[in-house]
Every structure is written in structure tokens, then in C-alpha cells.
Scaffold this motif. Structure first.
Motif, PDB file in Angstrom:
ATOM      1  N   ASN A 158       0.824  -1.199   0.000  1.00 54.03           N
ATOM      2  CA  ASN A 158       0.000   0.000   0.000  1.00 54.03           C
ATOM      3  C   ASN A 158       0.866   1.261   0.000  1.00 54.03           C
ATOM      4  N   ARG A 159       0.236   2.371  -0.335  1.00 54.19           N
ATOM      5  CA  ARG A 159       0.951   3.646  -0.329  1.00 54.19           C
ATOM      6  C   ARG A 159       1.262   4.033   1.107  1.00 54.19           C
ATOM      7  N   PRO A 160       2.556   4.319   1.426  1.00 53.71           N
ATOM      8  CA  PRO A 160       2.911   4.677   2.799  1.00 53.71           C
ATOM      9  C   PRO A 160       2.469   6.091   3.137  1.00 53.71           C
ATOM     10  N   LEU A 161       2.509   6.412   4.422  1.00 53.28           N
ATOM     11  CA  LEU A 161       2.290   7.785   4.845  1.00 53.28           C
ATOM     12  C   LEU A 161       3.534   8.609   4.516  1.00 53.28           C
ATOM     13  N   ASN A 162       3.345   9.870   4.265  1.00 55.53           N
ATOM     14  CA  ASN A 162       4.485  10.765   4.042  1.00 55.53           C
ATOM     15  C   ASN A 162       5.063  11.190   5.395  1.00 55.53           C
ATOM     16  N   VAL A 163       6.342  11.522   5.398  1.00 56.02           N
ATOM     17  CA  VAL A 163       7.014  11.897   6.640  1.00 56.02           C
ATOM     18  C   VAL A 163       7.835  13.162   6.427  1.00 56.02           C
ATOM     19  N   MET A 164       7.760  14.076   7.398  1.00 57.75           N
ATOM     20  CA  MET A 164       8.621  15.255   7.432  1.00 57.75           C
ATOM     21  C   MET A 164       9.643  15.041   8.534  1.00 57.75           C
ATOM     22  N   VAL A 165      10.914  14.930   8.151  1.00 54.61           N
ATOM     23  CA  VAL A 165      12.015  14.726   9.095  1.00 54.61           C
ATOM     24  C   VAL A 165      12.755  16.049   9.234  1.00 54.61           C
ATOM     25  N   ARG A 166      12.767  16.605  10.437  1.00 56.19           N
ATOM     26  CA  ARG A 166      13.383  17.912  10.662  1.00 56.19           C
ATOM     27  C   ARG A 166      14.420  17.830  11.778  1.00 56.19           C
ATOM     28  N   GLY A 167      15.345  18.785  11.749  1.00 57.15           N
ATOM     29  CA  GLY A 167      16.347  18.883  12.808  1.00 57.15           C
ATOM     30  C   GLY A 167      17.603  19.539  12.291  1.00 57.15           C
ATOM     31  N   PRO A 168      18.422  20.097  13.176  1.00 59.49           N
ATOM     32  CA  PRO A 168      19.672  20.740  12.757  1.00 59.49           C
ATOM     33  C   PRO A 168      20.620  19.743  12.089  1.00 59.49           C
ATOM     34  N   PRO A 169      21.635  20.232  11.398  1.00 58.94           N
ATOM     35  CA  PRO A 169      22.636  19.334  10.795  1.00 58.94           C
ATOM     36  C   PRO A 169      23.305  18.462  11.861  1.00 58.94           C
ATOM     37  N   GLY A 170      23.648  17.238  11.475  1.00 59.13           N
ATOM     38  CA  GLY A 170      24.410  16.361  12.361  1.00 59.13           C
ATOM     39  C   GLY A 170      23.624  15.822  13.524  1.00 59.13           C
ATOM     40  N   THR A 171      22.319  15.558  13.333  1.00 59.62           N
ATOM     41  CA  THR A 171      21.496  15.016  14.418  1.00 59.62           C
ATOM     42  C   THR A 171      20.947  13.630  14.095  1.00 59.62           C
ATOM     43  N   GLY A 172      21.446  12.997  13.036  1.00 62.15           N
ATOM     44  CA  GLY A 172      21.091  11.605  12.760  1.00 62.15           C
ATOM     45  C   GLY A 172      19.944  11.401  11.793  1.00 62.15           C
ATOM     46  N   GLU A 224       5.415  13.706  11.442  1.00 58.72           N
ATOM     47  CA  GLU A 224       6.611  14.497  11.718  1.00 58.72           C
ATOM     48  C   GLU A 224       7.545  13.763  12.674  1.00 58.72           C
ATOM     49  N   ALA A 225       8.828  13.771  12.325  1.00 61.94           N
ATOM     50  CA  ALA A 225       9.863  13.208  13.195  1.00 61.94           C
ATOM     51  C   ALA A 225      10.919  14.285  13.402  1.00 61.94           C
ATOM     52  N   TYR A 226      11.019  14.789  14.620  1.00 62.66           N
ATOM     53  CA  TYR A 226      11.987  15.847  14.915  1.00 62.66           C
ATOM     54  C   TYR A 226      13.221  15.266  15.585  1.00 62.66           C
ATOM     55  N   PHE A 227      14.395  15.671  15.098  1.00 66.21           N
ATOM     56  CA  PHE A 227      15.679  15.200  15.616  1.00 66.21           C
ATOM     57  C   PHE A 227      16.375  16.358  16.326  1.00 66.21           C
ATOM     58  N   PRO A 228      16.351  16.389  17.657  1.00 68.71           N
ATOM     59  CA  PRO A 228      17.009  17.477  18.380  1.00 68.71           C
ATOM     60  C   PRO A 228      18.524  17.297  18.410  1.00 68.71           C
ATOM     61  N   VAL A 229      19.220  18.349  18.802  1.00 71.97           N
ATOM     62  CA  VAL A 229      20.676  18.268  18.973  1.00 71.97           C
ATOM     63  C   VAL A 229      20.995  17.268  20.084  1.00 71.97           C
ATOM     64  N   LEU A 238      34.375  19.346  22.124  1.00 70.52           N
ATOM     65  CA  LEU A 238      34.399  20.129  20.891  1.00 70.52           C
ATOM     66  C   LEU A 238      33.151  19.866  20.050  1.00 70.52           C
ATOM     67  N   THR A 239      32.707  18.619  20.021  1.00 68.58           N
ATOM     68  CA  THR A 239      31.526  18.255  19.241  1.00 68.58           C
ATOM     69  C   THR A 239      30.270  18.875  19.830  1.00 68.58           C
ATOM     70  N   THR A 240      30.122  18.781  21.145  1.00 66.65           N
ATOM     71  CA  THR A 240      28.946  19.341  21.816  1.00 66.65           C
ATOM     72  C   THR A 240      28.864  20.839  21.599  1.00 66.65           C
ATOM     73  N   ASN A 241      29.993  21.508  21.574  1.00 62.46           N
ATOM     74  CA  ASN A 241      30.011  22.961  21.365  1.00 62.46           C
ATOM     75  C   ASN A 241      29.482  23.356  19.991  1.00 62.46           C
ATOM     76  N   THR A 242      29.647  22.481  18.986  1.00 67.69           N
ATOM     77  CA  THR A 242      29.170  22.791  17.629  1.00 67.69           C
ATOM     78  C   THR A 242      27.732  22.357  17.421  1.00 67.69           C
ATOM     79  N   GLY A 243      27.256  21.385  18.224  1.00 66.16           N
ATOM     80  CA  GLY A 243      25.913  20.862  18.042  1.00 66.16           C
ATOM     81  C   GLY A 243      25.769  19.934  16.854  1.00 66.16           C
ATOM     82  N   ASP A 244      26.877  19.536  16.245  1.00 70.03           N
ATOM     83  CA  ASP A 244      26.851  18.716  15.031  1.00 70.03           C
ATOM     84  C   ASP A 244      27.692  17.459  15.249  1.00 70.03           C
TER      85      ASP A 244
END
Length: 374
Positions: A53-67, A203-208, A242-248
Motif C-alpha cells: 500500500n501507499r505509505p504515509l508521508n514523513v517530514m524529518v526535521r532537525g539541525p545538521p548532524g542530528t542523525g 513528523e519526526a523531529y531530531f534534536p541536537v 568540541l563536538t557538543t560545542n558545535t551541536g553537530d
């Protein structure tokens, strides 16, 4: 040590890495931590495809480098192995037009690229949908970095064609996963009304990632990617900081790889703090490098011109840009707006005494860092 005549030095055929690919951008880890709820949302939306069947559409949002991309790739690896399901991931940084998106879909289905010219979109679209119907396949398309379609004013037409395929070609079943890394972009609001009425995504939101999550994920990469004893906890703590400071998270993964290569350049069997510090600036500018790499020659030229005329008014910058490209002001304005949306430049309106308002163009990043990467 008596049994180590080289004093901890690598020989020519040795490496600090067990598997260097673990630190590449396209690596999908076996253990994908701290994204359980997001994966559940994706699984729920795409499950109908397995049943034909036709799947549901998904909006995946979040800053760069959040998976976001990794989550979709991981799920697509499972979904693509199911009979009657075809998954296609399109990098919209590279294919930022409707024709480009459908060319990648065509290539996945037919296993060769369509002609770059001489074939209309209507024909290309028809060949794709007819093959899907003939093969009784459900198509799931991931538009990775869908924000680039918006920058080129191609998003509404692209999504409309995908989401209305079942109307123009009865029997076609298509679902869309739209992935956006632009926090200022309201995907639904910026679409045409005709597309809004049919997109209606989950909607699937990916936080830092927080510091503890970053430490967990980077620790997994270290255990799989480096040989035992190569990198100790103090070094990992510094990379985590260093990684945590960039959020990415990608900065940390790239930093580990670069530090390992730097250690090898010293012929060292261990990665030390000095290796991390030596490559930290390059890793911190990872996002800048990727944004610049995705630009066209004209767009890169404008970045270079702005670097030479940083802080000047848009009209003056255009004069220098036109000397190098012979392009008109309308196209120039389009490129300025795109670079502003990408956070490569800041195009800010300012009031000029007796002359109304004008935009001033300034670099967002360090000028020397930009120049080196151009």
C-alpha cells in the motif's frame, strides 16, 4: 619497552584504524542510539509499503548532524529488502530540480541514467510510473536536504508530481520522506496550497544531541573504528567537548578520523590530545566545507566576491560580480538569497540616509577559512 624497538612508532604496514570507514559520512552504524522514538515514527509511516500500500508521508526535521539521514538510511536498508518495495534517496544538494530528482529515481529503476537533454519531464515521469505499475512496486523517495529544492523554487512542483502520481497514472503508489536541515524553513507553510492538501506528513523531529549522548555515540565509533588502546578517555572527552560545542555530531566523527590520520603522520601508535588540537579547526568547519562543495561555480564565485567586498552594499558587490560572470541583476539576487538561506552570507537590509533601504552583504564565516575552502 624492550619488545618495542620503535618506541611506539608505527611501521609502514600498520594503522591506528581497525576500520576507517566507520568515520565516513555514509557509514550506517549497527547500533543507532538515542533515536528510538524517531525510528518508530518512520517505521509506523512506512509500514504500509510492506503490505503493498501507499505509505504515509514523513517530514524529518532537525539541525545538521542530528542523525536524520542515518535514520532514513538504516530504515531504507531494511525496507529495500522487502519484495515489492523500491526505496530511493535523493541528495537534493546535488539534484535540486524536479528533473534532477526524477532522473535519480529513473536511474534506480532502470539502472542507467536518462539523457541529460532531449527527453521531456512528462516522458521521464511516465516511464518511471509505468515501470512501477508493471512491476507492482511501491516507491518510497527520501528527499534529503529538501531545503535545497526550496532554495531553487522547485519544491512544490517536485512534491506535486510525486504525490499526485496515482492520479495521473492509476496504480502508482508513491510515498515521500522529506528531510530538512534548515531550522528557519517552514516546509508546509512554504509549499503551494495544492501540495499542502496532499502532503500532510507525519513528523519526526531530531534534536541536537546532548553531551552524554555525543559521548555514547563517539565511544561506539572509537570501539569499532580504532584498534584497542589507540585512543584513551581523556582524548575522547576532548572530542566530545568540541563536538557538543558545535551541536553537530558529524564534526566529532570527522575529528576522530582526522586525529587518527594526524597520529599516523607522526608514525604514532596512539591518538593524543595534540592530534585532536592540530585538526580541530578543519573539523569545526566541516559544515562550511560541505555547503561550499554543494554550490555551483556561479554561486562559489559570488561567495568569493563577497569575501573580497565584505560588508559592502549589494549594488557595489554586484558590480564586482558582474565583471566576473556577466550575469544580470535578477540572477544575482537569486544567488544572494540562496547564500543567505544557507547561512554563508548575511544579506541584511539597512536604511541609507536619503536613499531608502539597501542590503549589506557580509560573510557569516571567517574570511580566511572561506578563502581556503574555495
Amino acid at each position: 619497552m624492550a619488545d618495542d624497538p620503535d618506541g611506539g612508532m608505527l611501521s609502514w604496514d600498520e594503522s591506528v584504524f581497525r576500520d576507517e570507514h566507520v568515520f565516513e559520512i555514509d557509514y550506517v552504524p549497527e547500533a543507532f542510539r538515542h533515536r528510538e522514538s524517531q525510528l518508530q515514527t518512520l517505521q509506523y509511516a512506512l509500514q504500509p509499503a510492506v503490505r503493498g500500500n501507499r505509505p504515509l508521508n514523513v517530514m524529518v526535521r532537525g539541525p545538521p548532524g542530528t542523525g536524520k539521514t542515518t535514520a532514513v538510511q538504516k530504515l531504507f536498508a531494511e525496507l529495500g529488502g522487502q519484495p515489492g518495495v523500491r526505496v530511493v534517496r535523493v541528495n537534493c544538494q546535488v539534484d535540486s530540480t524536479r528533473y534532477g530528482v526524477f532522473s535519480r529515481i529513473f536511474e534506480s529503476i532502470f539502472e542507467y541514467e536518462p539523457p541529460s537533454s532531449g527527453i521531456s519531464f512528462k516522458k521521464l515521469f511516465g516511464q518511471v510510473t509505468e515501470r512501477l505499475i508493471d512491476d507492482e512496486e511501491v516507491l518510497v523517495v527520501a528527499l534529503d536536504d529538501v531545503n535545497y529544492l526550496f532554495y531553487e523554487n522547485e519544491a512544490s512542483n517536485t512534491l506535486y508530481s510525486l504525490l499526485r502520481a496515482h492520479e495521473t497514472h492509476p496504480g502508482a503508489k508513491v510515498g515521500v520522506v522529506a528531510i530538512s536541515s534548515d531550522p528557519d524553513l517552514d516546509v508546509i507553510e512554504d509549499l503551494d496550497g495544492r501540495v499542502q492538501s496532499v502532503f500532510r506528513p507525519e513528523e519526526a523531529y531530531f534534536p541536537v544531541y546532548d553531551r552524554e549522548e555525543v559521548a555514547d555515540i563517539l565511544g561506539d565509533r572509537v570501539r569499532v573504528g580504532f584498534r584497542d588502546g589507540v585512543l584513551d578517555m581523556a582524548v575522547l572527552d576532548r572530542v566530545t567537548e568540541l563536538t557538543t560545542n558545535t551541536g553537530d555530531l558529524r564534526v566529532g566523527i570527522d575529528l576522530l578520523r582526522r586525529a587518527g590520520l594526524h597520529a599516523e603522520s607522526r608514525a604514532s601508535k596512539t591518538v593524543e590530545l595534540e592530534d585532536v588540537e592540530a585538526v580541530s579547526e578543519e573539523a569545526r568547519n566541516l559544515h562550511l566545507s560541505r555547503n561550499l562543495d554543494a554550490l555551483s561555480d556561479v554561486e562559489r564565485t559570488l561567495v568569493d566576491v563577497v569575501a573580497d567586498h565584505d560588508g559592502e552594499q549589494a549594488g557595489d558587490v554586484y558590480d564586482a560580480f558582474a565583471e566576473r560572470t556577466d550575469l544580470g541583476y535578477t540572477r544575482y539576487t537569486e544567488v544572494v538569497n540562496k547564500l543567505d538561506q544557507l547561512d554563508l552570507i548575511d544579506a541584511r537590509y539597512e536604511s541609507l540616509e536619503g536613499r531608502g533601504r539597501s542590503r549589506t552583504l557580509t560573510l557569516v564565516h571567517d574570511r580566511e577559512a572561506v578563502k581556503r575552502r574555495l
